[in-house]
Design a protein around this motif. Structure first.
Motif, short mmCIF file in Angstrom:
data_model
loop_
_atom_site.label_atom_id
_atom_site.label_comp_id
_atom_site.label_asym_id
_atom_site.label_seq_id
_atom_site.Cartn_x
_atom_site.Cartn_y
_atom_site.Cartn_z
N LYS A 115 0.77 -1.20 0.10
CA LYS A 115 -0.01 -0.01 -0.04
C LYS A 115 0.82 1.30 -0.15
O LYS A 115 0.32 2.18 -0.63
CB LYS A 115 -1.00 0.00 1.14
CG LYS A 115 -1.88 -0.92 1.13
CD LYS A 115 -3.07 -0.92 2.11
CE LYS A 115 -4.33 -1.94 1.73
NZ LYS A 115 -5.34 -2.11 2.93
N ILE A 118 2.07 1.78 -3.73
CA ILE A 118 0.73 2.15 -4.51
C ILE A 118 0.58 3.67 -4.13
O ILE A 118 0.56 4.53 -5.05
CB ILE A 118 -0.36 1.60 -4.25
CG1 ILE A 118 -0.44 0.07 -4.67
CG2 ILE A 118 -1.64 2.19 -4.57
CD1 ILE A 118 -1.45 -0.93 -4.37
N ILE A 122 0.83 6.79 -6.73
CA ILE A 122 -0.15 7.82 -7.04
C ILE A 122 0.33 9.09 -6.93
O ILE A 122 -0.03 10.13 -7.72
CB ILE A 122 -1.35 7.25 -6.14
CG1 ILE A 122 -2.07 6.10 -6.43
CG2 ILE A 122 -2.48 8.34 -6.26
CD1 ILE A 122 -2.30 5.77 -8.08
N TYR A 145 2.26 0.25 -14.96
CA TYR A 145 1.00 -0.04 -14.92
C TYR A 145 0.58 -1.14 -16.14
O TYR A 145 1.09 -0.83 -16.98
CB TYR A 145 -0.02 1.01 -14.73
CG TYR A 145 -0.19 1.61 -13.50
CD1 TYR A 145 -0.98 1.08 -12.44
CD2 TYR A 145 0.59 2.91 -13.00
CE1 TYR A 145 -1.09 1.61 -11.07
CE2 TYR A 145 0.58 3.35 -11.93
CZ TYR A 145 -0.31 2.85 -10.86
OH TYR A 145 -0.30 3.20 -9.63
N HIS A 150 -5.94 0.30 -15.48
CA HIS A 150 -5.54 -0.21 -13.99
C HIS A 150 -5.12 1.07 -13.35
O HIS A 150 -5.47 1.24 -12.02
CB HIS A 150 -4.48 -1.13 -14.28
CG HIS A 150 -3.80 -1.53 -12.88
ND1 HIS A 150 -2.56 -1.85 -12.56
CD2 HIS A 150 -4.71 -2.02 -11.69
CE1 HIS A 150 -2.59 -2.11 -11.49
NE2 HIS A 150 -3.48 -2.28 -10.63
N SER A 153 -7.98 3.17 -12.30
CA SER A 153 -8.82 2.54 -11.23
C SER A 153 -8.22 2.79 -9.93
O SER A 153 -8.71 2.93 -8.75
CB SER A 153 -8.91 1.07 -11.52
OG SER A 153 -9.69 0.47 -10.47
N GLN A 154 -6.88 2.40 -9.82
CA GLN A 154 -6.07 2.58 -8.79
C GLN A 154 -6.16 4.06 -8.27
O GLN A 154 -6.26 4.32 -6.86
CB GLN A 154 -4.73 1.99 -9.00
CG GLN A 154 -3.98 1.74 -7.65
CD GLN A 154 -2.87 1.06 -7.83
OE1 GLN A 154 -1.78 1.45 -8.37
NE2 GLN A 154 -2.69 -0.27 -7.60
N LYS A 157 -9.23 4.77 -6.67
CA LYS A 157 -9.46 4.33 -5.30
C LYS A 157 -8.87 4.99 -4.15
O LYS A 157 -9.31 4.97 -3.16
CB LYS A 157 -9.08 2.83 -5.29
CG LYS A 157 -9.30 2.04 -4.21
CD LYS A 157 -8.93 0.44 -4.72
CE LYS A 157 -8.84 -0.50 -3.06
NZ LYS A 157 -8.35 -1.72 -3.52
N VAL A 158 -7.63 5.43 -4.43
CA VAL A 158 -6.64 6.26 -3.49
C VAL A 158 -7.16 7.58 -3.29
O VAL A 158 -7.15 8.08 -2.20
CB VAL A 158 -5.14 6.12 -3.97
CG1 VAL A 158 -4.19 6.81 -2.91
CG2 VAL A 158 -4.92 4.60 -3.76
#
Length: 180
Positions: A115, A118, A122, A145, A150, A153-154, A157-158
């Motif tokens: 995490k 990630i 980001i 990526y 992908h 989406s990530q 989400k973050v």
């Protein structure tokens, strides 16, 4: 430490404490072999803390900082192609079993290594979006990526934003690397 100024400030603090600095890198300082008095170490620790840094003496905390340093260097370098899994990369770089690194990291941080990785990616996407020099496909490729979908989406989400919505309205939502 993330920038050249940080390195300079830390090196100066060590020199003012009477320590001969051999090398300053992201997350570590190498000093010449010499005896360090307790008072000298305490003074250095206070000075570093007043500057927003900390002196790490606990081996577990050193491991955590080493993990973060490796990830930051990987994500923010110009050629950050990860040719193996993150776990293999960290194990090879730090010469420790990944399960051990993962356990130590998770015990002291509010998230896992993955995490954290990630989150760093980001933040790098946010930075590249704000420069407005690369399109999303190029950013996805640069940060390894598998697809733009992908990455998007990530990212959503973050951050709660799509990359294009972020680019239009939320450029000021970037975080300092040391706050991740």
């Amino acid at each position: 430490m993330v920038c050249a100024r940080c390195k300079m400030v830390v090196e100066t603090a060590f020199q003012e404490a009477g320590l001969k600095v051999v090398n300053v890198e992201l997350g570590s300082v190498q000093v010449a072999d010499q005896d360090v008095a307790t008072e000298q170490l305490e003074g250095l620790e206070q000075q570093l803390e007043s500057l927003g840094f900390s002196l790490l003496t606990d081996s577990r905390l050193k491991d955590i900082e080493s993990i973060k340093t490796c990830i930051i260097a990987l994500v923010h370098s110009s050629n950050n192609a990860l040719e193996q899994t993150l776990s293999v990369y960290l194990s090879n770089r730090l010469h420790k079993d990944y399960a051990t690194l993962s356990t130590i990291f998770s015990q002291h941080e509010p998230y896992t290594i993955e995490k954290y990785f990630i989150r760093q990616k980001i933040e790098r996407v946010k930075e590249l979006l704000s420069y407005d020099e690369l399109n999303l496909k190029e950013i996805a490729y640069r940060l390894n990526y598998s697809s733009v979908a992908h990455l998007s989406s990530q990212f959503k989400k973050v951050t709660g934003y799509t990359p294009s919505a972020f680019k239009k309205t939320a450029k000021d939502l970037r975080q300092n690397l040391d706050q991740l």
